[in-house]
Scaffold this motif. Sequence first.
Motif, PDB file in Angstrom:
ATOM      1  N   PRO A  75      12.819  16.318   0.751  1.00 44.01           N
ATOM      2  CA  PRO A  75      12.636  17.182   1.410  1.00 44.01           C
ATOM      3  C   PRO A  75      11.949  18.488   1.116  1.00 44.01           C
ATOM      4  O   PRO A  75      10.819  18.948   1.710  1.00 44.01           O
ATOM      5  CB  PRO A  75      13.933  17.977   2.418  1.00 44.01           C
ATOM      6  CG  PRO A  75      14.856  17.531   1.157  1.00 44.01           C
ATOM      7  CD  PRO A  75      14.318  16.292   0.746  1.00 44.01           C
ATOM      8  N   ILE A  76      11.433  18.550  -0.651  1.00 44.62           N
ATOM      9  CA  ILE A  76      11.356  19.254  -1.195  1.00 44.62           C
ATOM     10  C   ILE A  76      10.728  18.209  -2.713  1.00 44.62           C
ATOM     11  O   ILE A  76      11.173  17.881  -2.692  1.00 44.62           O
ATOM     12  CB  ILE A  76      12.640  20.464  -1.851  1.00 44.62           C
ATOM     13  CG1 ILE A  76      13.158  21.064  -0.778  1.00 44.62           C
ATOM     14  CG2 ILE A  76      11.396  21.695  -3.380  1.00 44.62           C
ATOM     15  CD1 ILE A  76      12.268  22.257   0.140  1.00 44.62           C
ATOM     16  N   VAL A  77       9.656  18.885  -2.596  1.00 47.28           N
ATOM     17  CA  VAL A  77       8.641  18.327  -3.950  1.00 47.28           C
ATOM     18  C   VAL A  77       7.877  19.976  -4.720  1.00 47.28           C
ATOM     19  O   VAL A  77       7.879  20.595  -3.759  1.00 47.28           O
ATOM     20  CB  VAL A  77       7.295  17.537  -3.471  1.00 47.28           C
ATOM     21  CG1 VAL A  77       6.391  17.232  -4.524  1.00 47.28           C
ATOM     22  CG2 VAL A  77       7.936  16.676  -3.000  1.00 47.28           C
ATOM     23  N   GLU A  78       7.614  19.848  -5.572  1.00 47.63           N
ATOM     24  CA  GLU A  78       7.585  20.914  -6.558  1.00 47.63           C
ATOM     25  C   GLU A  78       8.048  22.440  -6.312  1.00 47.63           C
ATOM     26  O   GLU A  78       7.793  22.877  -6.122  1.00 47.63           O
ATOM     27  CB  GLU A  78       5.776  20.484  -6.982  1.00 47.63           C
ATOM     28  CG  GLU A  78       5.605  19.241  -7.640  1.00 47.63           C
ATOM     29  CD  GLU A  78       3.849  18.988  -7.763  1.00 47.63           C
ATOM     30  OE1 GLU A  78       3.443  20.454  -6.778  1.00 47.63           O
ATOM     31  OE2 GLU A  78       3.009  18.328  -8.370  1.00 47.63           O
ATOM     32  N   GLN A 166      -1.786  11.901 -15.295  1.00 51.76           N
ATOM     33  CA  GLN A 166      -3.581  11.881 -15.481  1.00 51.76           C
ATOM     34  C   GLN A 166      -3.906  12.860 -14.572  1.00 51.76           C
ATOM     35  O   GLN A 166      -4.667  12.481 -14.670  1.00 51.76           O
ATOM     36  CB  GLN A 166      -4.028  10.268 -16.399  1.00 51.76           C
ATOM     37  CG  GLN A 166      -2.826   9.548 -16.788  1.00 51.76           C
ATOM     38  CD  GLN A 166      -2.843  10.825 -18.186  1.00 51.76           C
ATOM     39  OE1 GLN A 166      -3.809  11.274 -19.028  1.00 51.76           O
ATOM     40  NE2 GLN A 166      -1.484  10.533 -18.669  1.00 51.76           N
ATOM     41  N   GLY A 167      -3.731  13.769 -13.931  1.00 48.27           N
ATOM     42  CA  GLY A 167      -4.290  13.982 -12.390  1.00 48.27           C
ATOM     43  C   GLY A 167      -4.344  12.607 -11.012  1.00 48.27           C
ATOM     44  O   GLY A 167      -5.032  13.370 -10.021  1.00 48.27           O
ATOM     45  N   VAL A 168      -3.682  11.308 -11.499  1.00 46.03           N
ATOM     46  CA  VAL A 168      -3.262  10.931 -10.003  1.00 46.03           C
ATOM     47  C   VAL A 168      -2.956  11.295  -9.136  1.00 46.03           C
ATOM     48  O   VAL A 168      -1.977  11.709  -9.174  1.00 46.03           O
ATOM     49  CB  VAL A 168      -3.828   9.289 -10.572  1.00 46.03           C
ATOM     50  CG1 VAL A 168      -3.308   8.498  -9.718  1.00 46.03           C
ATOM     51  CG2 VAL A 168      -4.404   9.341 -11.803  1.00 46.03           C
ATOM     52  N   LYS A 169      -3.413  11.673  -8.188  1.00 45.48           N
ATOM     53  CA  LYS A 169      -2.849  11.365  -6.408  1.00 45.48           C
ATOM     54  C   LYS A 169      -2.547  10.207  -5.760  1.00 45.48           C
ATOM     55  O   LYS A 169      -1.594  10.560  -4.897  1.00 45.48           O
ATOM     56  CB  LYS A 169      -3.417  12.030  -6.187  1.00 45.48           C
ATOM     57  CG  LYS A 169      -3.890  13.888  -7.174  1.00 45.48           C
ATOM     58  CD  LYS A 169      -1.817  14.201  -6.840  1.00 45.48           C
ATOM     59  CE  LYS A 169      -2.657  16.110  -7.237  1.00 45.48           C
ATOM     60  NZ  LYS A 169      -0.982  16.490  -7.934  1.00 45.48           N
ATOM     61  N   LYS A 207       7.342  15.427  -8.193  1.00 45.11           N
ATOM     62  CA  LYS A 207       5.763  15.709  -9.003  1.00 45.11           C
ATOM     63  C   LYS A 207       5.000  15.538  -7.164  1.00 45.11           C
ATOM     64  O   LYS A 207       5.360  14.047  -6.608  1.00 45.11           O
ATOM     65  CB  LYS A 207       4.695  14.685  -9.645  1.00 45.11           C
ATOM     66  CG  LYS A 207       5.660  15.094 -11.489  1.00 45.11           C
ATOM     67  CD  LYS A 207       4.644  13.595 -12.297  1.00 45.11           C
ATOM     68  CE  LYS A 207       5.693  13.646 -14.165  1.00 45.11           C
ATOM     69  NZ  LYS A 207       5.131  15.714 -14.361  1.00 45.11           N
ATOM     70  N   GLU A 208       4.124  15.959  -7.044  1.00 45.22           N
ATOM     71  CA  GLU A 208       2.966  15.317  -6.104  1.00 45.22           C
ATOM     72  C   GLU A 208       2.421  14.583  -5.309  1.00 45.22           C
ATOM     73  O   GLU A 208       1.343  14.933  -6.473  1.00 45.22           O
ATOM     74  CB  GLU A 208       2.836  16.698  -5.049  1.00 45.22           C
ATOM     75  CG  GLU A 208       2.306  16.388  -3.227  1.00 45.22           C
ATOM     76  CD  GLU A 208       2.130  18.002  -2.785  1.00 45.22           C
ATOM     77  OE1 GLU A 208       2.474  18.026  -2.006  1.00 45.22           O
ATOM     78  OE2 GLU A 208       0.549  18.109  -3.247  1.00 45.22           O
TER      79      GLU A 208
END
Length: 251
Positions: A75-78, A166-169, A207-208
């Motif tokens: 339910p909660i991210v970052e 590395q900034g990957v989503k 991490k989102e």
Amino acid sequence: MKLIDLSCYLEENPFAEPFPVTINFHSHSESAKTLANMLGLEPTAFNDGLALTHEDFSGQFHCGTHIDAPLHFGPIVEGKPAKGIDEVPLEWFFNDGLRLDMRHVPRNGLITMHDVQNALKKIDYTLKPFDIVLIWTGFDKLIHTEAYLKEQPGMSREATEYILDQGVKVIGVDMYGFDRSFGFQAQAYKRGEIKELFPGHMVGRDKEYVHIEKMGNLDALPAAFGFKVACFPVKGRHCTAGQTRVVAICE
């Protein structure tokens, strides 16, 4: 330009869908009777007595090739309310893609950070923000066998974190799920061999990011990188996942 389908079928397949999926097709003649009854007409009102057909579907958004939303992980991210699939930025779903070869990882094996680093070194590639990383195990070839659900390898927490750092989503896998098979994890947990269930998924609480599950056909890509990936998900309001038709766009 060449388009390559990297998706698996959405279908009734007990080897690939542990949560039941049903697809009931209606014939054109049957639909003529149904629609005629709704509209106060006779079935003969339609050309050749055949109307527009359809199918009734029952299942989860987590069946077929799909994208897990941050809300799926927790339910909660970052420290913020987790996004549903409709709230994830569209920009995440169309970017440069690359394929990392993990076919050497054994069944029910764990894909480590070193596996990822070695795969990147072999193709001489440096990850950059918003790359779409595709994990190639070849397990999609077993989608109509018992091994598909029982023996799949999975992403480790460390490997997942390394890629995201590395900034990957978006990370895609050609297995049923992102982590090792459910049954293997359960038995390993009971034996005290692992302390965390679904470690790859659980990274999504810190991490989102999103990941694509149940991809296929990664062997059809002409190279490890140098292509775009489009993977826009279905827009389910505040849903935990959305089905997608993943396509590689090769120039």
